[in-house]
Design a protein around this motif. Structure first.
Motif, PDB file in Angstrom:
ATOM      1  N   SER A 207       0.823  -1.213   0.000  1.00 33.81           N
ATOM      2  CA  SER A 207       0.000   0.000   0.000  1.00 33.81           C
ATOM      3  C   SER A 207       0.858   1.264   0.000  1.00 33.81           C
ATOM      4  CB  SER A 207      -0.917   0.010   1.230  1.00 33.81           C
ATOM      5  OG  SER A 207      -0.155  -0.019   2.431  1.00 33.81           O
ATOM      6  N   LYS A 208       2.171   1.093  -0.098  1.00 31.04           N
ATOM      7  CA  LYS A 208       3.059   2.264  -0.060  1.00 31.04           C
ATOM      8  C   LYS A 208       3.948   2.301  -1.297  1.00 31.04           C
ATOM      9  CE  LYS A 208       3.320   2.459   5.048  1.00 31.04           C
ATOM     10  NZ  LYS A 208       2.547   1.249   5.410  1.00 31.04           N
ATOM     11  N   TRP A 211       3.339   1.363  -5.247  1.00 27.02           N
ATOM     12  CA  TRP A 211       2.494   2.218  -6.068  1.00 27.02           C
ATOM     13  C   TRP A 211       3.262   3.404  -6.643  1.00 27.02           C
ATOM     14  CZ3 TRP A 211      -2.158   0.628  -7.567  1.00 27.02           C
ATOM     15  CH2 TRP A 211      -2.785  -0.365  -6.829  1.00 27.02           C
ATOM     16  N   THR A 219       4.299  -5.262 -11.026  1.00 31.46           N
ATOM     17  CA  THR A 219       3.415  -6.320 -10.529  1.00 31.46           C
ATOM     18  C   THR A 219       4.021  -7.701 -10.752  1.00 31.46           C
ATOM     19  OG1 THR A 219       2.238  -6.268 -12.647  1.00 31.46           O
ATOM     20  CG2 THR A 219       1.306  -4.980 -10.825  1.00 31.46           C
ATOM     21  N   PHE A 321      -3.032  -6.643  -4.622  1.00 32.44           N
ATOM     22  CA  PHE A 321      -2.267  -5.544  -5.210  1.00 32.44           C
ATOM     23  C   PHE A 321      -2.250  -5.650  -6.730  1.00 32.44           C
ATOM     24  CE2 PHE A 321       1.950  -4.594  -7.049  1.00 32.44           C
ATOM     25  CZ  PHE A 321       1.891  -3.201  -7.012  1.00 32.44           C
ATOM     26  N   ASP A 325      -4.064  -2.948  -9.196  1.00 30.75           N
ATOM     27  CA  ASP A 325      -3.241  -2.233 -10.180  1.00 30.75           C
ATOM     28  C   ASP A 325      -3.819  -2.391 -11.583  1.00 30.75           C
ATOM     29  OD1 ASP A 325      -0.451  -0.964 -10.905  1.00 30.75           O
ATOM     30  OD2 ASP A 325      -0.691  -2.697 -12.234  1.00 30.75           O
ATOM     31  N   SER A 328      -7.023  -0.306 -11.838  1.00 34.68           N
ATOM     32  CA  SER A 328      -6.772   1.136 -11.895  1.00 34.68           C
ATOM     33  C   SER A 328      -6.336   1.605 -13.277  1.00 34.68           C
ATOM     34  CB  SER A 328      -5.709   1.521 -10.868  1.00 34.68           C
ATOM     35  OG  SER A 328      -4.448   0.974 -11.214  1.00 34.68           O
ATOM     36  N   LEU A 346      -3.758   4.080   0.340  1.00 36.03           N
ATOM     37  CA  LEU A 346      -4.160   3.729  -1.021  1.00 36.03           C
ATOM     38  C   LEU A 346      -4.725   4.929  -1.762  1.00 36.03           C
ATOM     39  CD1 LEU A 346      -5.827   0.229  -0.504  1.00 36.03           C
ATOM     40  CD2 LEU A 346      -3.637   0.732  -1.603  1.00 36.03           C
ATOM     41  N   ALA A 349      -1.765   6.885  -2.914  1.00 36.75           N
ATOM     42  CA  ALA A 349      -1.048   6.152  -3.953  1.00 36.75           C
ATOM     43  C   ALA A 349      -1.788   6.202  -5.284  1.00 36.75           C
ATOM     44  CB  ALA A 349      -0.839   4.711  -3.513  1.00 36.75           C
ATOM     45  N   LEU A 350      -3.094   5.956  -5.260  1.00 33.22           N
ATOM     46  CA  LEU A 350      -3.863   5.982  -6.500  1.00 33.22           C
ATOM     47  C   LEU A 350      -4.072   7.399  -7.007  1.00 33.22           C
ATOM     48  CD1 LEU A 350      -6.557   3.283  -5.641  1.00 33.22           C
ATOM     49  CD2 LEU A 350      -4.734   3.081  -7.339  1.00 33.22           C
ATOM     50  N   ARG A 353      -2.223   8.791 -10.031  1.00 22.99           N
ATOM     51  CA  ARG A 353      -2.592   8.397 -11.385  1.00 22.99           C
ATOM     52  C   ARG A 353      -3.653   9.310 -11.991  1.00 22.99           C
ATOM     53  NH1 ARG A 353      -2.123   1.760 -11.275  1.00 22.99           N
ATOM     54  NH2 ARG A 353       0.040   1.771 -10.545  1.00 22.99           N
TER      55      ARG A 353
END
Length: 653
Positions: A207-208, A211, A219, A321, A325, A328, A346, A349-350, A353
Motif C-alpha cells: 500500500s506504499k 504504487w 506487478t 495488489f 493495479d 486502476s 491507497l 497512492a492511487l 494516477r
C-alpha cells in the motif's frame, strides 16, 4: 460336484446298515457303576421303509439334516476355493503388464529433457544461513524476486509427516519466528504452512512504495525503490534460502521449508498434529499459530449481489495488489471506503494516477477527517487537506446506506441522501483476526479484542504459541491488547520463536507502527493512539530532512520499524526524573494557541489516560522511537509535556 440328492442316496443305505448290529440283537445301553457295561437285548430295527417305527423316522431325519448341511458346506467351500484360485491366477497373469508399465514410465522420465527448476534449492550446507539482526537484506539482484512458489501442489505422499517446528501462516510473524528458531537451534527443521501461493513477504509496501514505482512491470517483479532510492524486493528471502518440504526431514543441517497453497483446517492438540485441507496429517513437537487476519467487508456490499461484489476489492495480499493495479489502469473511477491507515495510503497512492491517466479517486469515510479515529481533530483535518492535494476527492461523514449496480456503474447511496457513482470499490474497513482453528484446538478467543488469548510468553497451550495479528496478549503497562502492525508481527514472531526453543521470555516490547502519505509526510506511533483520549501536541517547523525519504536516507531501510528496533536512537537522554512528576494539564481540543494550521510540519502528540502518557505519535520525526518507548514504559505523570517533547529534538534546525 455332488448335489444334495446324490449325497442322500449314497449315505442312506450306510445309515440303515449301521443302525442294525451285525447278528447281535443287542445294543449298548450305557455304563453302570460296575466294571463292565450291561448289554440290554433289543428288537432289531427294521431295514425296510420309513413308514414303521417313530424312532426310525427321527433318526433318519437327523441323519438327513446333517448330510444336507455337510453338502451345502462342501459346495460353498469348493466354490470359494475356485474363486480364490481364479483371482490368484489373474493377479499372477497381470504382473508382467504392471512391470512393463512401470518400466515404460521410468524410461519416459529418463528420456525427457531436463526442465529448469522453478525454485532451485542450494546444498543443505547453504540453507542454514541465519540473519543476526532485525534488518532484512535485499535479495541478490540476480535472483528473480517474485518467483513461482516452491512446489505449489506437491503430492501428499511427498509431504513430511512430522515437523519438529510447525508454523501455521506464511506472513511476517512466521518468518520472524523461523529465523529466531534457527538462530537458537541451527539444526532445526521448520515447516511453514501457508494458504497463499507466495513465499513470506512484507505487506507494508503493497500500500506504499510499490504504487510509486516507475517500473511498468512492478506487478511481476515486486521490486520497488525505497524513499532513499535503494531497490529491494518485498520477499524476505529468495527461494534459495528455503528447502523443499519433501527434503525437510532428510536435510542434514535442517532448514526452513514453506508449504504453499495449503490450509490447516483442524488441530488435534492432544495428538500434536494438524490436518490440511487435502486431508494430509502432519504431526509436530512445537506449533506456532500466526494466521493473521482477513479484511472485513461492508454488509451492504455483501448483500448487493454478484455484480457489486466482483467490482469490490478487499485489499490484503499480493494478489489484491496485482488485481487493483490492473483495475486502476482499465477504469475511470475508483472509490475507497475507509479513512484509516490503509484507506488513506491507497488514496494517496492511487491519487498520483489522476495526472497520469485521468483516474478519478474518491475516498469516503464516516469520520470528519482522514485517520479521524487516531489523530486529534485538528491534525486529522490537516491530513485530509494533504490527501486532497494528492488528487483525491474526499467525502467526509459518509455513512453507506446501500450499494447497487446500474447502467454499468456501481452506485453508492449515503444515508444523508448523497449518491456516488463509480467503477470499482476498495473496502478498507478493518481486519478480522483469523481464529478458525480455535474450536478444534480448544483455544480461547478474547471477546473484547478478538484473537487467541495468550499469556505473557505468547503461549496458548503447553506447546502452542500465537504471534502477530491473531494474538491477543497482555501488555504489562497498557493491559490486554491486540495489535495489527508490521513491527508487532516482527517482534512477537521473534519472541515466540525464542520461547519455542526454551527461552521462556515475557513479551514486554512496545511495538510501533508507521504510515506514509507519500514521500513527504509520514508518522510513527506507539502505544494506545485513540482520538477519543485527551491529547497534547507539540509542533515545530519542519526542515528538508523531516520527511520519510530523509529518514530512509539515514537508516538505509524503508521498513523503519526494523531500524528503530535495533536502537538507532538509544543514545538519546532519558526521560525527566521523578522530581518533575506532576499532573499533566488538560489536553486542548483545538490546535495549540498561535499555531497556524499549515505549521504542522513535525511534532509529537501525547495521548493521555488517567493523566499518564499511554501513546505517542511522532509526526515527521524519525528514529526517536526508543525515547517514546521509555516514556510509556516509565508510566509517569509529567508537569510540562513541552519539556518532554524536547527529548525528541524537534526544535533542532
Amino acid at each position: 460336484m455332488l448335489k444334495g440328492r446324490a449325497v442322500w442316496k449314497k449315505l442312506t443305505p450306510l445309515a440303515r446298515a449301521s443302525a442294525t448290529p451285525a447278528g447281535q440283537g443287542v445294543r449298548r445301553a450305557g455304563l453302570n457303576h460296575v466294571r463292565s457295561p450291561t448289554l440290554v437285548p433289543v428288537a432289531p430295527m427294521s431295514t425296510g421303509g420309513l413308514g414303521g417305527n417313530a424312532d426310525n423316522k427321527l433318526y433318519a431325519l437327523l441323519v438327513g439334516v446333517a448330510c444336507l448341511g455337510g453338502g451345502v458346506y462342501a459346495y460353498r467351500t469348493i466354490r470359494g476355493d475356485k474363486q480364490r484360485y481364479e483371482d490368484r491366477m489373474s493377479e499372477i497373469a497381470s504382473r508382467p503388464n504392471k512391470f512393463s508399465a512401470s518400466q515404460q514410465t521410468t524410461d519416459v522420465k529418463e528420456e525427457a529433457p531436463e526442465a529448469p527448476e522453478q525454485s532451485p534449492q542450494p546444498p543443505a550446507s547453504e540453507t542454514i544461513a541465519v540473519l543476526p539482526s532485525a534488518e532484512v537484506p535485499a535479495p541478490d539482484d540476480t535472483t528473480d524476486p517474485s518467483p513461482a512458489p516452491v512446489d505449489p501442489a506437491p503430492s501428499p505422499a511427498l509431504l513430511p509427516s512430522h515437523a519438529p517446528y510447525l508454523l501455521i501462516g506464511g506472513g511476517t510473524a512466521s518468518f520472524a519466528a523461523a529465523r529466531s528458531i534457527r538462530a537458537r537451534d541451527p539444526g532445526a527443521r521448520v515447516l511453514i504452512v501457508t494458504e497463499e501461493p507466495d513465499l513470506p513477504y512484507m505487506r507494508p509496501p503493497l500500500s506504499k512504495e510499490l504504487w510509486f514505482s516507475d517500473d511498468p512491470g512492478v506487478t511481476d517483479t515486486l521490486r520497488f525503490k525505497q524513499w532513499n532510492g535503494k531497490e529491494r524486493s518485498i520477499y524476505f528471502q529468495p527461494p534459495s534460502f528455503y528447502i523443499s518440504p519433501e527434503d525437510l526431514n532428510s536435510a542434514e543441517n535442517g532448514g526452513v521449508a514453506v508449504l504453499t497453497g495449503k490450509k490447516v483446517v483442524h488441530m488435534d492438540v492432544r495428538g500434536n498434529k494438524v490436518q490440511l485441507d487435502d486431508h494430509t496429517d502432519i504431526s509436530y513437537d512445537k506449533c506456532l499459530i500466526a494466521t493473521g487476519g482477513v479484511p472485513r467487508n461492508l454488509q451492504v456490499i455483501e448483500r448487493a449481489g454478484e455484480d457489486v461484489v466482483k467490482r469490490t476489492t478487499l485489499f490484503r495480499n499480493v494478489e489484491d495488489f496485482k488485481a487493483l493495479d490492473k483495475v486502476s489502469r482499465s477504469v475511470t473511477s475508483i472509490t475507497i471506503i475507509g479513512g484509516g491507515f490503509l484507506g488513506s495510503e491507497l488514496a494517496c497512492a492511487l491519487g498520483r494516477r489522476k495526472n497520469e491517466s485521468g483516474l478519478e479517486v474518491i475516498q469516503m469515510f464516516p469520520e470528519k477527517g482522514n485517520m479521524g479515529k487516531v489523530l486529534p481533530e485538528y491534525l486529522s483535518n490537516w491530513t485530509t487537506e494533504k490527501v486532497k492535494n494528492e488528487g483525491v476527492k474526499v467525502i467526509t461523514e459518509a455513512l453507506v446506506k446501500a450499494v447497487d449496480y446500474k447502467d454499468d456503474k456501481v452506485e453508492i447511496q449515503l444515508k444523508d441522501g448523497r449518491t456516488v457513482s463509480t467503477d470499482h470499490i476498495v473496502a478498507a474497513v478493518g481486519l478480522e483476526p483469523n481464529v478458525d482453528l480455535a474450536k478444534s484446538a480448544g483455544l480461547e478467543v478474547d471477546s473484547d479484542f478478538g484473537g487467541y488469548r495468550v499469556n505473557a510468553e505468547l503461549q496458548a497451550r503447553s506447546n502452542i504459541w500465537v504471534a502477530g495479528d491473531a494474538s491477543c496478549f497482555y501488555d504489562i503497562r497498557l493491559g490486554r491488547r491486540r495489535v495489527e502492525h508490521h513491527d508487532h508481527a516482527v517482534v512477537s514472531g521473534r519472541l515466540a520463536g525464542e520461547n519455542m526453543t526454551g527461552a521462556n521470555k515475557p513479551y514486554w516490547h512496545q511495538s510501533m507502527f508507521w504510515s506514509d502519505l507519500g514521500p513527504d509526510v509520514g508518522y510513527e506511533a506507539i502505544g494506545i493512539v485513540d482520538s477519543s483520549l485527551p491529547t497534547v501536541g507539540v509542533f515545530a517547523k519542519a526542515t528538508p530532512k523531516d520527511t520519510p525519504k530523509a529518514a530512509t536516507d539515514e537508516s538505509g531501510t524503508g521498513i523503519r520499524s526494523e531500524s528503530e528496533t535495533e536502537g538507532v536512537a538509544a543514545a538519546l537522554p532519558a526521560t525527566p526524573s521523578a522530581a518533575a512528576v506532576a499532573v499533566a494539564p488538560p489536553a486542548p481540543a483545538q490546535p495549540p494557541p498561535g499555531r497556524h494550521r499549515d505549521d504542522y510540519g513535525k511534532g509529537v502528540i501525547f495521548y493521555l489516560r488517567d493523566k499518564v502518557v499511554v501513546g505517542i505519535i511522532l509526526w515527521n520525526v524519525f528514529n526517536r522511537m526508543p525515547v517514546a518507548r521509555k516514556i510509556i514504559k516509565d508510566g509517569e505523570q509529567h508537569a510540562d509535556l513541552n519539556e518532554v517533547a524536547k527529548l525528541f529534538n524537534i526544535h533542532e534546525d
